[in-house]
Design a protein around this motif. Structure first.
Motif, short mmCIF file in Angstrom:
data_model
loop_
_atom_site.label_atom_id
_atom_site.label_comp_id
_atom_site.label_asym_id
_atom_site.label_seq_id
_atom_site.Cartn_x
_atom_site.Cartn_y
_atom_site.Cartn_z
N GLU A 213 9.64 -6.91 19.36
CA GLU A 213 8.30 -6.55 18.92
C GLU A 213 7.50 -6.03 20.11
OE1 GLU A 213 6.23 -9.65 16.87
OE2 GLU A 213 7.96 -10.18 15.63
N LEU A 214 6.67 -5.03 19.84
CA LEU A 214 5.72 -4.54 20.83
C LEU A 214 4.36 -5.12 20.50
CD1 LEU A 214 5.22 -2.61 23.27
CD2 LEU A 214 4.51 -0.89 21.58
N ARG A 215 3.83 -5.96 21.40
CA ARG A 215 2.54 -6.60 21.18
C ARG A 215 1.56 -6.19 22.28
NH1 ARG A 215 3.79 -12.88 19.28
NH2 ARG A 215 5.18 -12.36 17.53
N LEU A 216 0.30 -6.08 21.89
CA LEU A 216 -0.76 -5.69 22.82
C LEU A 216 -1.96 -6.61 22.66
CD1 LEU A 216 -2.23 -3.75 24.81
CD2 LEU A 216 -2.83 -2.35 22.81
N THR A 217 -2.43 -7.14 23.77
CA THR A 217 -3.71 -7.86 23.80
C THR A 217 -4.61 -7.14 24.79
OG1 THR A 217 -2.48 -9.92 23.47
CG2 THR A 217 -4.82 -10.11 24.02
N LEU A 218 -5.85 -6.87 24.38
CA LEU A 218 -6.77 -6.09 25.21
C LEU A 218 -8.09 -6.85 25.37
CD1 LEU A 218 -7.19 -3.32 26.64
CD2 LEU A 218 -8.04 -2.44 24.46
N TRP A 219 -8.50 -6.98 26.63
CA TRP A 219 -9.79 -7.62 26.94
C TRP A 219 -10.73 -6.61 27.61
CZ3 TRP A 219 -5.05 -9.94 28.19
CH2 TRP A 219 -4.78 -11.15 27.52
N PRO A 220 -12.05 -6.73 27.41
CA PRO A 220 -12.77 -7.77 26.68
C PRO A 220 -12.43 -7.75 25.18
CG PRO A 220 -14.29 -6.43 28.01
CD PRO A 220 -12.98 -5.73 28.00
N GLY A 221 -12.57 -8.90 24.59
CA GLY A 221 -12.31 -9.05 23.17
C GLY A 221 -11.13 -9.94 22.90
N GLY A 222 -10.00 -9.63 23.53
CA GLY A 222 -8.82 -10.48 23.41
C GLY A 222 -8.11 -10.40 22.08
N VAL A 223 -8.29 -9.31 21.35
CA VAL A 223 -7.59 -9.16 20.07
C VAL A 223 -6.13 -8.85 20.32
CG1 VAL A 223 -7.45 -7.84 17.92
CG2 VAL A 223 -9.69 -8.41 18.89
N GLU A 224 -5.24 -9.60 19.69
CA GLU A 224 -3.80 -9.35 19.82
C GLU A 224 -3.30 -8.59 18.60
OE1 GLU A 224 0.20 -11.96 19.41
OE2 GLU A 224 -1.08 -12.53 21.10
#
Length: 347
Positions: free
Chosen positions: A320-331
């Protein structure tokens, strides 16, 4: 432990058959049978006590050692019985030769057994590039890449490759690395350019692309009957010998803590890894996650932080390709994929 060792060989045989390497599958079957019969394989490897043999990839250590001997040219007859010279595993011709080499080249085999296999599968960039595009589009910033388990750093040079991704074409038309992947589902549309402002990697034992012996070892872990992978690897090594990506040696957790200690204004910092997480000790993974959590608190819109990873999250399931991006922290789970990037199913 003998049962666990043979089970590891049998499991790897299934993976090789499943992933399109019948030569490696038959080689591993022969090695397992020779071990059970008390042949030279048993003398070379009476047991394995370092850890679970399947987790330690013991079968691939031995297979890599065999392939290295074929690639080296030290035993001309062996090279003629390996792909591309030979189309299939010829047990009648190979058995006596391998029996001798397991004894005569014991020091070579023990060198391979002493450390885990290292690969640098550049076709995984066909998966990661979709994540890089998502980060660039969400932040509007160039990327500062930080890769753990970078090996020779070849995937840090992903924007130097030429891609055929479903109907899309991207990258340098003159590149010696051609990557064709079957993109399916709700595939992202790649921008004409994705900026990479910085690129740096980490590995416990980095591979120096300027060292011919190190390059031979890297090549040896490409399964011998997968010619396209070998060609891509050679092309990526040629690029890396010109551009020399920086790959720092050392513990991954300490490196991540250092690299993420301060925000980087004007770039999106990306911690990235592909098929690495399962090989890290639990304590190392916990430290990396803690370092990410601390860095996430410092992330700003002008200095965002991303965690991009292509990993296995369920036994027997695709990567699986997963991405978490901050600010916010949505995965987000962006895609599922073949472990070598041959196909990608976008969410």
């Amino acid at each position: 432990m003998s049962d666990a060792l043979i089970d590891a060989f049998r499991e790897q045989v299934r993976w090789c058959d499943r992933l399109g390497s019948p030569f490696n599958a038959r080689l591993l079957e022969w090695l397992a049978d020779d071990w059970l019969a008390g042949g030279p394989m048993r003398q070379l490897l009476p047991s394995w006590t370092a850890g679970p043999p399947a987790h330690d990839l013991v079968p691939l250590r031995i297979a890599g050692a065999c392939h290295a001997l074929a690639l080296s040219g030290r035993h001309g007859e062996l090279g003629q019985l390996y792909p591309p010279a030979a189309a299939a595993f010829d047990a009648e011709a190979l058995a006596p030769l391998l029996s001798c080499l397991l004894v005569d080249e014991a020091a070579h085999f023990h060198t391979y057994l002493a450390s885990a296999p290292q690969t640098n599968e550049v076709m995984r960039s066909a998966v990661l590039i979709g994540g890089y595009a998502a980060i660039a589009q969400a932040t509007g910033l160039p990327l500062a890449l930080r890769e753990i388990g970078a090996s020779a750093g070849l995937n840090l040079l992903w924007d130097r490759f030429r891609y055929e991704l479903g109907a899309q074409r991207w990258g340098d038309e003159a590149s010696p690395v051609r990557i064709a992947s079957d993109w399916r589902g709700n595939a992202p549309v790649l921008p004409a350019r994705i900026g990479a402002a910085e690129r740096r990697g980490n590995d416990l034992m980095p591979i120096d692309v300027g060292d011919d012996d190190a390059v031979l070892r890297l090549r040896s872990y490409v399964w011998p009957d997968q010619a396209a992978r070998a060609v891509r690897l050679q092309g990526a090594i040629a690029i890396a010998r010109r551009e020399r990506p920086v790959v720092d040696a050392g513990d991954a957790a300490a490196w991540v803590e250092r690299e993420l200690a301060e925000p980087k204004p004007g770039v999106a910092t990306v911690l990235v890894h592909s098929v690495v997480w399962q090989y890290l000790p639990p304590a190392t993974r916990m430290r990396i996650e803690a370092a990410l959590a601390e860095a996430a608190q410092r992330a700003r819109t002008d200095a965002p932080l991303a965690w991009l990873r292509m990993e296995f999250y369920a036994s027997g399931a695709p990567a699986e390709l997963r991405l978490t991006l901050w600010p916010g922290g949505v995965e987000k789970t962006l895609a599922t994929a073949h472990p070598h990037g041959e196909w990608v199913e976008w969410m």
